[in-house]
Write an enzyme that holds these catalytic residues in place. Structure first.
Site, mmCIF file in Angstrom:
data_model
loop_
_atom_site.group_PDB
_atom_site.id
_atom_site.type_symbol
_atom_site.label_atom_id
_atom_site.label_comp_id
_atom_site.label_asym_id
_atom_site.label_seq_id
_atom_site.Cartn_x
_atom_site.Cartn_y
_atom_site.Cartn_z
ATOM 1 N N GLY A 322 0.835 -1.198 0.000
ATOM 2 C CA GLY A 322 0.000 0.000 0.000
ATOM 3 C C GLY A 322 0.868 1.247 0.000
ATOM 4 C CB SER A 323 0.203 4.625 1.291
ATOM 5 O OG SER A 323 -1.079 4.644 0.713
#
Lengths: 618, 367
Positions: A322-323
């Site tokens: 993810g981020s």
């Protein structure tokens, strides 16, 4: 005429040689017969007496397996005596009666026992067969009082493994199991015999050789029922070496408490040398169950639970980052000169590539953002744009340079490598060329990217320690004691991330912002005593569009909810602890994972005794 | 093709000797495994009866062709054996740390057993083609040395020290029979002795220990030392007439290691005493002398040398096993020929005996 027909010369030679040969044979047989004469007639009576009083048997003496300690010397695993029930098949008079008695006295499964005895008695009728390990105090007392009625039964005392704190660090420490046929044949376990317990996973497996020690033995004189009279020759076993881990017992307890009832993993590392301070995986199991053979019900409970408690998710759990992956893109962009930290990208909540729109997690957009704010608020649109500019080749090149997509080297067997996609990989694996849109998803840590928690701990350490990727290690030393070591931990550098200092400083600063600035996504890891830096990640399990179809977050079934990530380092200026946390289906990284990071840092840096006290007493 | 003389010349004495040995062996195995309560025990003895039946079939098959044919087959057979020995190192079954067995469906066998016979044939072939030698010098022998070294090294790698030693001992006996010059022999022994220290000092500590306990079993009171001690007690306690069939206490109480395989002779010694062992040794002696007689009677060099080779191998097998159970020689896992339990070695022995019979039957072929 055949060449091998006799020529006169050979004939004469052969005759002569045959005569000599006959003499040699007669002489040697003479010696053999004399030897028998000497043994059987001259000294026979001596041997006859010895054979009549011959009651000498060989016994094994098991060595003590080494202990496993935490970094401060606290005992995590040791041994306790176990009373095991053996039967010598050859000395049993009435098998059925004996088994019936034993099942009454010691709760023995008669059928299983009979099967074991049958198998063993075919080949080694005089070798004791273990029918039940670790008798309870009551069972032992009952068997001992009825010993005169139980011919062929032997009670042996053997050291038994004890995992002091039950499920504590079970994935890391591992468990023991009976050696199997293949392992015996492999020749890797030279000193082992059938029935021995060996390390099957974790530290127990990795240091099997050193932990195990060397078997001793004794020539023992026994009476007619096999009871020991005296020991004639004894070779003491050599106890195994102790293994001291880099784990901090208290911190590990905090990590495990944070994971209680959840699926996920936590890896905590010393960013300056790669020592693993805590490594937790949930759900976990109790290695004590495996000692002395796990029973069927417990085994099925573990295997069929559906959430793989035996898997060490910190090593082998592969998740999209993810981020968190935006750190990689930011560093790569800066280093390649593609990102100008001052440049602003306007986030309207959606980014178009061709006709397709890619959403930012913030529905109505961040407005104009530069790199700093894009990291702090984790703007997807900004990184879509940077990802597109960088291209997949550069992104994967940098990711691999940071140690992602390959095993960290912590455990070469059970560890997973994760995945950093490349054009070649895509074509080979899927038979389809790389698509531009996939670069965008890769830039925010989705699409094909997979990482493990331990990789992330090593990676975030490298960002904060000046760019050195250390191999995560968990063994501080192996040996008798701190002063008598046969193996000692030394940091191993597996790579340098090779990013200019100013770029690293910029990103570090932004990661401090993630936790400490207003609107930062990691605010819940904030501590007033120390500067925490970190990055949240929320990795999608299903596409965002689907998510919206399903309605509100609470409406999404658990197995479709996002995985929550948080990586953190503290103190940011002078890092002493690096943390990587993933909570499966935990939802948002900032809410599900960041608070755990705060607790771990607090506990380790000794800022809050209450966190510790609570975790340890639980 | 069929020759009436073959029947006339059938070697009844050889057959009788083999039948006698088989009978004693089966009787002894019955006793050695008698105490094993369940059917599994008596299966050992039943199985050996089957093995003997198969063995005698192989024996008769080996007499059906003219052994001259082996002259042409010597080198191909040798190369085939070498290939099998290499093969077994890669795909052989690993049992207790060594890789000796090849499986062909339900049957498995040890290529090293084949190697003994191939060695005899190939050396017989080599030496039968040399004419008029009064003795060999080292430089005449480089080929046989290579022929011996190749299978020996491969078998040593399995590892199977016992069979390696047997192979070297048997082969050198054949070379000594065709005669080496004294000087050459001295050079050979001398150079072997001078290389030994170098090898010794290059060995690892544990390897040295292994060799030391091999030579002196009492250094290992929990392994070979214990076994030898128990074996000696069993043999000695038999006295002149033995404790009687099925009455050996060492055997009954399982103090003997491997009592139906390598230490089967100790069982016989305990139950039949010196009378029994002396009788068995006499049978073996007679078998060997009869073999030498066949070598003498053969009218061609190939057959004669082959017979000597076969005799040499059975001689060393007997001596090594008897030496081992009586504590004269180190413990190597060599079973007693035609006596211990085990199919693979029995079949290869019976094949060799069949070959001996073959040579014996065709001793008048040139008349």
């Amino acid at each position: 005429m055949r060449t091998s027909e006799f020529d006169p010369l050979s004939l004469e030679l052969f005759d002569r040689q045959l005569k000599k040969l006959t003499l040699v044979v007669l002489a040697v047989f003479g010696v053999l017969v004399l030897r028998f004469w000497f043994l059987q007639v001259v000294n026979g009576s001596v041997y006859r007496t010895r054979s009549e009083s011959n009651r000498i048997r060989l016994q094994d003496i098991s060595p003590f397996r080494g202990m496993i300690l935490d970094r401060n010397g606290a005992i995590l695993v040791d041994n306790r005596p176990s009373y095991d029930l053996y039967v010598v098949p050859e000395e049993v008079q009435d098998l059925e009666e004996l088994l019936e008695r034993l099942s009454r006295l010691a709760g023995l499964g008669a059928e299983e026992a009979e099967q074991k005895l049958d198998e063993a008695s075919l080949r080694y009728p005089f070798r004791p067969v273990c029918l039940k390990r670790d008798l309870s105090r009551d069972e032992l007392a009952r068997v001992e009082t009825h010993r005169f009625n139980l011919p062929g039964v032997i009670i042996k005392v053997a050291p038994q493994r004890r995992y002091v704190n039950g499920t504590f660090a079970s994935h890391l420490i591992g468990y023991l199991g009976e050696i199997n046929e293949n392992q015996l044949k492999s020749g890797q376990y030279e000193d082992s015999k059938p029935g021995d317990l060996i390390g099957k996973s974790g530290v127990e497996w990795k240091w099997q050789r050193d932990l195990n020690g060397v078997r001793g033995g004794a020539q023992v004189e026994v009476d007619a029922t096999g009871r020991k009279i005296r020991v004639m020759v004894r070779k003491n076993p050599i106890p195994g070496e102790n293994v001291c881990l880099t784990i901090d017992k208290d911190l590990q307890a905090v990590a495990e408490k944070a994971l209680a009832g959840k699926s996920g993993a936590i890896a905590v590392m010393d960013p300056n040398n790669g020592e693993i301070l805590a490594l937790a995986s949930g759900p976990s199991f109790d290695p004590n169950l495996f000692v002395g053979g796990i029973d069927r019900a417990s085994w099925e409970g573990i295997v069929l639970s559906g959430n793989f408690p035996l898997q060490n998710r910190a090593l082998s759990g592969q998740y999209p980052p993810g981020s968190v992956f935006k750190i990689v893109v930011a560093l790569a962009g800066l280093e390649e000169g593609i990102i100008d930290p001052e440049e602003e990208v306007v986030c309207t909540g959606i980014y178009y590539l061709g006709r397709r729109g890619y959403r930012c997690w913030k529905r109505y957009g961040h407005g104009p953002v530069s790199l700093h704010r894009a990291l702090v608020e984790s703007c997807d649109v900004y990184f879509y744009d940077m990802g597109r500019r960088l291209g997949i080749d550069k992104i994967s090149e940098y990711a691999m340079r940071f140690g992602l997509g390959k095993r960290s080297g912590f455990d070469p067997v059970h560890e997973k490598a994760g995945l950093i996609p490349t054009r070649d990989w895509k074509l080979k694996r899927w038979g389809v060329p790389w698509q531009g849109g996939e670069t965008l998803s890769t830039a925010i840590g989705q699409s094909f990217v997979l990482v493990t928690p331990i990789q992330m701990a090593a990676f975030v350490s490298a960002v904060f320690n000046g760019g050195i990727v250390y191999r995560p290690q968990v063994t501080k030393w192996v040996g008798k004691s701190e002063t008598e070591k046969i193996h000692e931990f030394a940091p191993v550098v597996t790579g340098k991330i090779g990013i200019k200092r100013e770029h690293l400083e910029f990103v570090k600063n932004a990661l401090i912002g993630v936790v400490n600035e207003p609107h930062g996504t990691g605010g819940r890891a904030r501590l007033k005593e120390v500067t925490v830096a970190g990055k949240t990640g929320t990795s999608q399990v299903i596409a965002r569009q689907k998510e919206e179809e399903l309605g509100s977050k609470e409406g999404i079934p658990v197995q479709f909810r996002d995985h929550a990530w948080f990586v953190a380092v503290a103190p940011a200026e002078n890092p002493r602890i690096a943390v990587a946390i993933v909570i499966e289906h935990g939802g948002h990284g900032g809410s599900a994972a960041a608070p755990i990071a705060g607790q771990l840092i607090k506990a380790y840096l000794g800022l809050d005794r209450s966190v510790l006290a609570e975790a340890v007493t639980n | 093709m069929f020759d009436r003389r073959l029947v006339q010349n059938f070697d009844w004495i050889l057959l009788l000797l083999l039948l006698l040995l088989a009978g004693i062996s089966i009787l002894n195995l019955y006793s050695a495994t008698y105490t094993i309560r369940d059917v599994g025990g008596s299966q050992v003895f039943l199985k050996q009866i089957y093995w003997f039946l198969i063995g005698f079939s192989v024996f008769f098959v080996m007499t059906t062709f003219n052994y001259f044919a082996l002259e042409r087959l010597a080198y191909p057979a040798y190369i085939f054996t070498i290939a099998l020995l290499i093969f077994v190192l890669f795909v052989g079954k690993v049992t207790s740390g060594s890789q000796r067995w090849l499986s062909l469906g339900p049957v498995s066998f040890q290529p090293s057993e084949l190697a003994k016979i191939a060695m005899v044939i190939v050396l017989a072939k080599f030496f039968s083609e040399k004419r008029g030698y009064r003795g060999y010098r080292l430089r005449d022998l480089w080929q046989p040395f290579i022929l011996i070294a190749a299978p020996s090294v491969l078998i040593l790698k399995e590892p199977d020290l016992g069979t390696t030693l047997l192979l070297v001992a048997g082969s050198f006996s054949m070379i000594l029979f065709v005669k080496m010059y004294w000087k050459s022999l001295l050079i050979l022994v001398g150079s072997a002795a001078s290389v030994a220290p170098f090898i010794w000092f290059n060995l690892k500590e544990y390897q040295k220990m292994r060799i030391l306990t091999f030579i002196r079993p009492d250094m290992d009171p929990f392994g070979a030392g214990y076994h030898i001690n128990q074996s000696k007690i069993a043999i000695g306690s038999g006295l002149l007439w033995g404790k009687g069939f099925l009455h050996g206490t060492q055997t009954r109480l399982h103090f003997l290691p491997e009592q139906h395989t390598d230490f089967a002779l100790s069982v016989l010694a305990e139950e039949w005493g010196f009378a029994g062992t002396a009788f068995l040794l006499l049978l073996y002696l007679f078998l060997i002398l009869w073999g030498l007689n066949i070598a003498k009677a053969s009218k061609d060099k190939f057959g004669s040398i082959m017979a000597v080779g076969i005799v040499a191998f059975i001689f060393w097998q007997i001596v090594i096993n008897v030496g081992m159970v009586t504590g004269l020689l180190p413990v190597v896992g060599i079973p007693l020929l035609l006596f211990s339990y085990g199919g693979s070695s029995l079949i290869s022995t019976m094949a060799a005996m069949g070959l001996l019979m073959n040579i014996s039957m065709r001793r008048f072929m040139f008349q």
